[in-house]
Design a protein around this motif. Structure first.
Motif, PDB file in Angstrom:
ATOM      1  N   VAL A 182       0.987  -1.138   0.021  1.00 17.51           N
ATOM      2  CA  VAL A 182      -0.066   0.075  -0.195  1.00 17.51           C
ATOM      3  C   VAL A 182       0.897   1.340   0.179  1.00 17.51           C
ATOM      4  O   VAL A 182       1.668   1.670   1.195  1.00 17.51           O
ATOM      5  CB  VAL A 182      -1.061   0.101   1.307  1.00 17.51           C
ATOM      6  N   MET A 183       0.792   1.879  -0.987  1.00 21.07           N
ATOM      7  CA  MET A 183       1.507   3.276  -1.290  1.00 21.07           C
ATOM      8  C   MET A 183       0.947   4.351  -0.402  1.00 21.07           C
ATOM      9  O   MET A 183       1.860   5.211   0.137  1.00 21.07           O
ATOM     10  CB  MET A 183       1.879   3.815  -2.677  1.00 21.07           C
ATOM     11  N   ARG A 184      -0.522   4.435  -0.440  1.00 14.11           N
ATOM     12  CA  ARG A 184      -1.113   5.432   0.360  1.00 14.11           C
ATOM     13  C   ARG A 184      -2.618   4.812   0.608  1.00 14.11           C
ATOM     14  O   ARG A 184      -3.159   4.302  -0.292  1.00 14.11           O
ATOM     15  CB  ARG A 184      -1.329   6.797  -0.535  1.00 14.11           C
ATOM     16  N   PRO A 185      -2.859   4.950   1.859  1.00 18.15           N
ATOM     17  CA  PRO A 185      -4.019   4.353   2.307  1.00 18.15           C
ATOM     18  C   PRO A 185      -5.207   4.737   1.642  1.00 18.15           C
ATOM     19  O   PRO A 185      -5.107   6.031   1.445  1.00 18.15           O
ATOM     20  CB  PRO A 185      -3.999   4.483   3.891  1.00 18.15           C
ATOM     21  N   GLY A 186      -6.354   4.404   1.417  1.00 18.79           N
ATOM     22  CA  GLY A 186      -7.452   4.888   0.956  1.00 18.79           C
ATOM     23  C   GLY A 186      -8.649   4.856   2.103  1.00 18.79           C
ATOM     24  O   GLY A 186      -8.237   4.264   3.256  1.00 18.79           O
ATOM     25  N   TYR A 187      -9.677   5.516   1.974  1.00 17.16           N
ATOM     26  CA  TYR A 187     -10.822   5.488   2.899  1.00 17.16           C
ATOM     27  C   TYR A 187     -12.084   5.475   2.480  1.00 17.16           C
ATOM     28  O   TYR A 187     -12.428   5.900   1.171  1.00 17.16           O
ATOM     29  CB  TYR A 187     -10.599   6.904   3.526  1.00 17.16           C
ATOM     30  N   VAL A 188     -12.904   4.717   2.891  1.00 14.57           N
ATOM     31  CA  VAL A 188     -14.167   4.633   2.543  1.00 14.57           C
ATOM     32  C   VAL A 188     -15.303   5.317   3.678  1.00 14.57           C
ATOM     33  O   VAL A 188     -15.200   5.302   4.727  1.00 14.57           O
ATOM     34  CB  VAL A 188     -14.613   3.190   2.544  1.00 14.57           C
ATOM     35  N   LEU A 189     -16.235   6.096   3.140  1.00 13.56           N
ATOM     36  CA  LEU A 189     -17.119   6.963   3.793  1.00 13.56           C
ATOM     37  C   LEU A 189     -18.121   6.338   3.805  1.00 13.56           C
ATOM     38  O   LEU A 189     -19.209   6.374   2.763  1.00 13.56           O
ATOM     39  CB  LEU A 189     -17.211   8.280   3.542  1.00 13.56           C
ATOM     40  N   SER A 190     -18.913   5.487   4.734  1.00 12.70           N
ATOM     41  CA  SER A 190     -20.222   4.950   4.727  1.00 12.70           C
ATOM     42  C   SER A 190     -20.688   4.151   3.572  1.00 12.70           C
ATOM     43  O   SER A 190     -21.699   4.007   2.808  1.00 12.70           O
ATOM     44  CB  SER A 190     -21.381   6.000   4.917  1.00 12.70           C
ATOM     45  N   GLY A 191     -19.691   3.119   3.365  1.00 18.05           N
ATOM     46  CA  GLY A 191     -19.816   2.315   2.175  1.00 18.05           C
ATOM     47  C   GLY A 191     -19.375   2.931   0.965  1.00 18.05           C
ATOM     48  O   GLY A 191     -19.314   2.175  -0.029  1.00 18.05           O
ATOM     49  N   ARG A 192     -19.027   4.195   0.556  1.00 13.74           N
ATOM     50  CA  ARG A 192     -18.756   4.829  -0.670  1.00 13.74           C
ATOM     51  C   ARG A 192     -17.317   5.230  -0.571  1.00 13.74           C
ATOM     52  O   ARG A 192     -16.830   5.803   0.415  1.00 13.74           O
ATOM     53  CB  ARG A 192     -19.698   5.826  -0.674  1.00 13.74           C
ATOM     54  N   THR A 193     -16.642   5.071  -1.761  1.00 12.26           N
ATOM     55  CA  THR A 193     -15.139   5.292  -1.603  1.00 12.26           C
ATOM     56  C   THR A 193     -14.906   6.743  -1.453  1.00 12.26           C
ATOM     57  O   THR A 193     -15.368   7.510  -2.481  1.00 12.26           O
ATOM     58  CB  THR A 193     -14.580   4.547  -2.830  1.00 12.26           C
ATOM     59  N   LEU A 194     -14.161   7.332  -0.648  1.00 12.22           N
ATOM     60  CA  LEU A 194     -13.892   8.686  -0.442  1.00 12.22           C
ATOM     61  C   LEU A 194     -12.531   8.975  -1.359  1.00 12.22           C
ATOM     62  O   LEU A 194     -12.385  10.001  -1.737  1.00 12.22           O
ATOM     63  CB  LEU A 194     -13.659   8.995   0.982  1.00 12.22           C
ATOM     64  N   ARG A 195     -11.617   8.122  -1.071  1.00  6.13           N
ATOM     65  CA  ARG A 195     -10.425   8.170  -1.806  1.00  6.13           C
ATOM     66  C   ARG A 195      -9.882   6.479  -2.036  1.00  6.13           C
ATOM     67  O   ARG A 195      -9.600   6.169  -0.972  1.00  6.13           O
ATOM     68  CB  ARG A 195      -9.456   8.896  -1.119  1.00  6.13           C
ATOM     69  N   PRO A 196      -9.529   6.065  -3.083  1.00  7.41           N
ATOM     70  CA  PRO A 196      -9.039   4.845  -3.349  1.00  7.41           C
ATOM     71  C   PRO A 196      -7.592   4.798  -2.909  1.00  7.41           C
ATOM     72  O   PRO A 196      -6.955   5.777  -2.730  1.00  7.41           O
ATOM     73  CB  PRO A 196      -9.101   4.783  -4.905  1.00  7.41           C
ATOM     74  N   ALA A 197      -7.382   3.647  -2.367  1.00  4.30           N
ATOM     75  CA  ALA A 197      -5.951   3.347  -1.720  1.00  4.30           C
ATOM     76  C   ALA A 197      -4.856   3.112  -2.985  1.00  4.30           C
ATOM     77  O   ALA A 197      -5.126   2.322  -4.130  1.00  4.30           O
ATOM     78  CB  ALA A 197      -5.927   2.076  -0.983  1.00  4.30           C
ATOM     79  N   MET A 198      -3.680   3.580  -2.780  1.00  2.00           N
ATOM     80  CA  MET A 198      -2.697   3.351  -4.160  1.00  2.00           C
ATOM     81  C   MET A 198      -1.951   2.493  -3.816  1.00  2.00           C
ATOM     82  O   MET A 198      -1.298   2.211  -2.554  1.00  2.00           O
ATOM     83  CB  MET A 198      -1.828   4.842  -3.949  1.00  2.00           C
ATOM     84  N   VAL A 199      -1.915   1.380  -4.614  1.00  2.00           N
ATOM     85  CA  VAL A 199      -1.427   0.129  -4.104  1.00  2.00           C
ATOM     86  C   VAL A 199      -0.409  -0.482  -5.350  1.00  2.00           C
ATOM     87  O   VAL A 199      -0.467   0.018  -6.520  1.00  2.00           O
ATOM     88  CB  VAL A 199      -2.461  -1.126  -3.815  1.00  2.00           C
ATOM     89  N   LYS A 200       0.388  -1.404  -4.969  1.00  2.00           N
ATOM     90  CA  LYS A 200       1.347  -2.065  -6.010  1.00  2.00           C
ATOM     91  C   LYS A 200       0.495  -3.407  -5.870  1.00  2.00           C
ATOM     92  O   LYS A 200       0.342  -4.081  -4.901  1.00  2.00           O
ATOM     93  CB  LYS A 200       2.638  -2.114  -5.611  1.00  2.00           C
ATOM     94  N   VAL A 201       0.399  -4.047  -7.041  1.00  2.00           N
ATOM     95  CA  VAL A 201      -0.253  -5.336  -7.263  1.00  2.00           C
ATOM     96  C   VAL A 201       0.764  -6.265  -7.935  1.00  2.00           C
ATOM     97  O   VAL A 201       1.618  -6.110  -8.783  1.00  2.00           O
ATOM     98  CB  VAL A 201      -1.251  -5.316  -7.911  1.00  2.00           C
ATOM     99  N   ALA A 202       0.656  -7.637  -7.753  1.00  2.00           N
ATOM    100  CA  ALA A 202       1.225  -8.558  -8.131  1.00  2.00           C
ATOM    101  C   ALA A 202       0.145  -9.469  -9.092  1.00  2.00           C
ATOM    102  O   ALA A 202      -0.837 -10.050  -8.459  1.00  2.00           O
ATOM    103  CB  ALA A 202       1.973  -9.520  -7.247  1.00  2.00           C
ATOM    104  N   GLY A 203       0.300  -9.910 -10.317  1.00  3.89           N
ATOM    105  CA  GLY A 203      -0.386 -10.715 -11.128  1.00  3.89           C
ATOM    106  C   GLY A 203      -0.875  -9.940 -12.283  1.00  3.89           C
ATOM    107  O   GLY A 203      -0.690  -8.921 -12.276  1.00  3.89           O
TER     108      GLY A 203
END
Length: 203
Positions: A182-203
């Motif tokens: 996780v490069m930067r955490p994301g946040y969800v407000l009452s089930g709705r994405t307020l800001r997505p998390a910036m991540v590195k993925v494999a696959g």
């Protein structure tokens, strides 16, 4: 004294008897009594008809007023519900704007927590961790949730992939990308994405 002066002397032959105004049962019947009874009966019928008309009119007015009261009650209920929805929407928008403004503060707090000097006093480190945990708990009461899990499957609804690396693979044929960092955490407000998390993925 002459016979003309005799008070007992008849003045003339007797006339016909006066008409008897009594009924067969001996009761006195006034002249025109039958016509008066018919008039009274007719007047009672007219009064009864007028009374029925008044009752029908009052019932109609009652029904109209009841319908009007029901419509007014329904309109008031709709107005009250609409006002509650608008107030709730205003509160939600105000909360969302406030939390969006707090996200950089949370990021700075998070960065300071992770980059504390190695030689810092342990009580200071624990104090910073405690403050950060309490801050997240307070914001969580407003519906804010943190998205920073590692090792879960990538979800485009809450994740934003900024880096990708090949997957080691286990031979199962499942190539679904997995969050590895996780490069930067994301946040969800009452089930709705307020800001997505910036991540590195494999696959």
């Amino acid at each position: 004294m002459s016979g003309a002066d005799d008070p007992h002397e008849a003045s003339g032959p007797p006339g016909p008897p006066a008409p008897d105004d009594r009924s067969d049962d001996g009761l006195h019947v006034p002249p025109g009594g039958s016509a008066s009874g018919e008039a009274a009966s007719g007047g009672s019928a007219v009064a009864a008809a007028e009374l029925e008309a008044d009752i029908a009119r009052l019932q109609s007015e009652r029904d109209e007023l009841r319908d009007l009261a029901q419509r007014l009650q329904a309109d008031f209920d709709n107005f009250r519900k609409r006002m509650l929805r608008e107030q709730s929407a205003l509160v939600e928008r105000a909360t969302e704007r406030l939390l969006e403004d707090l996200l950089p503060v949370l990021d700075n707090f998070d960065s300071a927590r992770e980059h504390l000097p190695a030689g810092v006093d342990e009580s200071v480190r624990k104090g910073v961790e405690l403050l950060f945990t309490e801050l997240l708990a307070v914001l969580g009461q407003a519906g804010l949730e943190r998205v920073d899990a590692v090792g879960i499957e990538f979800d485009p609804n809450v994740h934003e992939a900024v880096m990708r690396e090949p997957s080691a693979g286990d031979g199962s044929g499942d190539d679904s990308p997995v969050v590895t960092e996780v490069m930067r955490p994301g946040y969800v407000l009452s089930g709705r994405t307020l800001r997505p998390a910036m991540v590195k993925v494999a696959g």
